[in-house]
Design a protein around this motif. Structure first.
Motif, mmCIF file in Angstrom:
data_model
loop_
_atom_site.group_PDB
_atom_site.id
_atom_site.type_symbol
_atom_site.label_atom_id
_atom_site.label_comp_id
_atom_site.label_asym_id
_atom_site.label_seq_id
_atom_site.Cartn_x
_atom_site.Cartn_y
_atom_site.Cartn_z
ATOM 1 N N ARG A 171 -20.155 80.780 137.904
ATOM 2 C CA ARG A 171 -20.588 81.317 139.196
ATOM 3 C C ARG A 171 -22.097 81.147 139.356
ATOM 4 O O ARG A 171 -22.828 81.049 138.372
ATOM 5 C CB ARG A 171 -20.247 82.810 139.318
ATOM 6 N N SER A 172 -22.540 81.179 140.591
ATOM 7 C CA SER A 172 -23.974 81.162 140.865
ATOM 8 C C SER A 172 -24.521 82.573 140.698
ATOM 9 O O SER A 172 -23.768 83.557 140.711
ATOM 10 C CB SER A 172 -24.237 80.678 142.291
ATOM 11 N N ALA A 204 -27.052 72.432 136.521
ATOM 12 C CA ALA A 204 -28.019 72.222 137.594
ATOM 13 C C ALA A 204 -27.374 71.578 138.820
ATOM 14 O O ALA A 204 -27.761 71.878 139.967
ATOM 15 C CB ALA A 204 -29.173 71.365 137.095
ATOM 16 N N GLY A 205 -26.403 70.680 138.607
ATOM 17 C CA GLY A 205 -25.750 70.021 139.732
ATOM 18 C C GLY A 205 -24.945 70.979 140.573
ATOM 19 O O GLY A 205 -25.048 71.003 141.793
ATOM 20 N N TYR A 209 -23.696 79.171 136.611
ATOM 21 C CA TYR A 209 -23.806 79.579 135.205
ATOM 22 C C TYR A 209 -22.408 79.703 134.636
ATOM 23 O O TYR A 209 -21.463 80.060 135.334
ATOM 24 C CB TYR A 209 -24.526 80.914 135.076
ATOM 25 N N ALA A 210 -22.302 79.429 133.340
ATOM 26 C CA ALA A 210 -21.031 79.575 132.640
ATOM 27 C C ALA A 210 -21.309 80.092 131.240
ATOM 28 O O ALA A 210 -22.437 79.984 130.729
ATOM 29 C CB ALA A 210 -20.298 78.230 132.569
#
Length: 213
Positions: A171-172, A204-205, A209-210
């Motif tokens: 998720r962002s 970044a693309g 985050y994970a």
């Protein structure tokens, strides 16, 4: 069973399994049947549990602690009737707070996972002993406790929630903040620190985050 045996984990388990509230009843302070005077420990733990519940958006009034002697049957009935009425006014757990079932489950699990650390912090930095119930109330309302609580537990609790959310899917930072009801700036700070520790990775693309593999 002495109220001193009532672990915060018991409260969280009850709420996680669908209880709308938890009632803990024990001997009056100064009248404990055991030399440990466990009701003082219970009083401290229930105050701390309420603070943790409040921090994840659960109404702390859903946890109630009362002193009731074995001979006070009438008082017990009055207290339970009052607590039942109070819970009806609060509404079902989660719905009454505006939390959906999945988010509520995640937040309760976040506290549960934090408990081993919280217990260590509680013993080393937070625990105090007073002779009166008001002494505990004043302590938990004090600026000194608030500072320690923020310093030692609040950030860890936020990170625990973030890690559990990322367990589901990447998720962002913005999505995480919205899903958990946390401040976006705080979420970004926690993600940055977790990234430095190798706990999360950033695509970044996709700008997401994970959890780190």
């Amino acid at each position: 069973m002495c109220t001193g045996r009532v672990d915060i984990a018991f409260v969280l388990r009850a709420l996680s399994k669908g209880a709308d509230g938890v009632f803990v009843g024990g001997c009056w302070l100064g009248e404990c049947h055991y030399v440990t005077e466990g009701n003082y420990d219970a009083l401290f733990n229930m105050h701390l549990c309420r603070k943790l519940l409040e921090k994840i958006g659960v109404n702390p009034k859903r946890l109630r602690l009362e002193w009731i002697a074995a001979s006070e049957g009438t008082r017990y009935a009055e207290v339970m009737n009052d607590f039942g009425k109070q819970l009806k006014e609060l509404g079902p757990l989660g719905k009454g707070e505006g939390l959906d079932e999945a988010t509520l489950k995640l937040k309760l699990e976040a506290i549960t996972k934090l408990l081993p650390y919280a217990k260590l912090v509680e013993r080393e930095r937070l625990r105090v002993r007073f002779d009166t119930e008001q002494g505990y109330q004043d302590y938990f309302d004090s600026e000194a406790f608030k500072r320690l609580f923020e310093e030692l537990l609040v950030d860890k609790l936020a990170i625990s929630q973030i890690m559990l959310l990322l367990r589901e899917n990447p998720r962002s930072a913005r999505d995480i903040a919205a899903a958990l009801g946390l401040d976006p700036a705080e979420v970004s700070k926690h993600l940055s620190s977790s990234s430095r520790l190798g706990l999360v990775s950033f695509d970044a693309g996709a700008k997401r985050y994970a959890l780190a593999c």
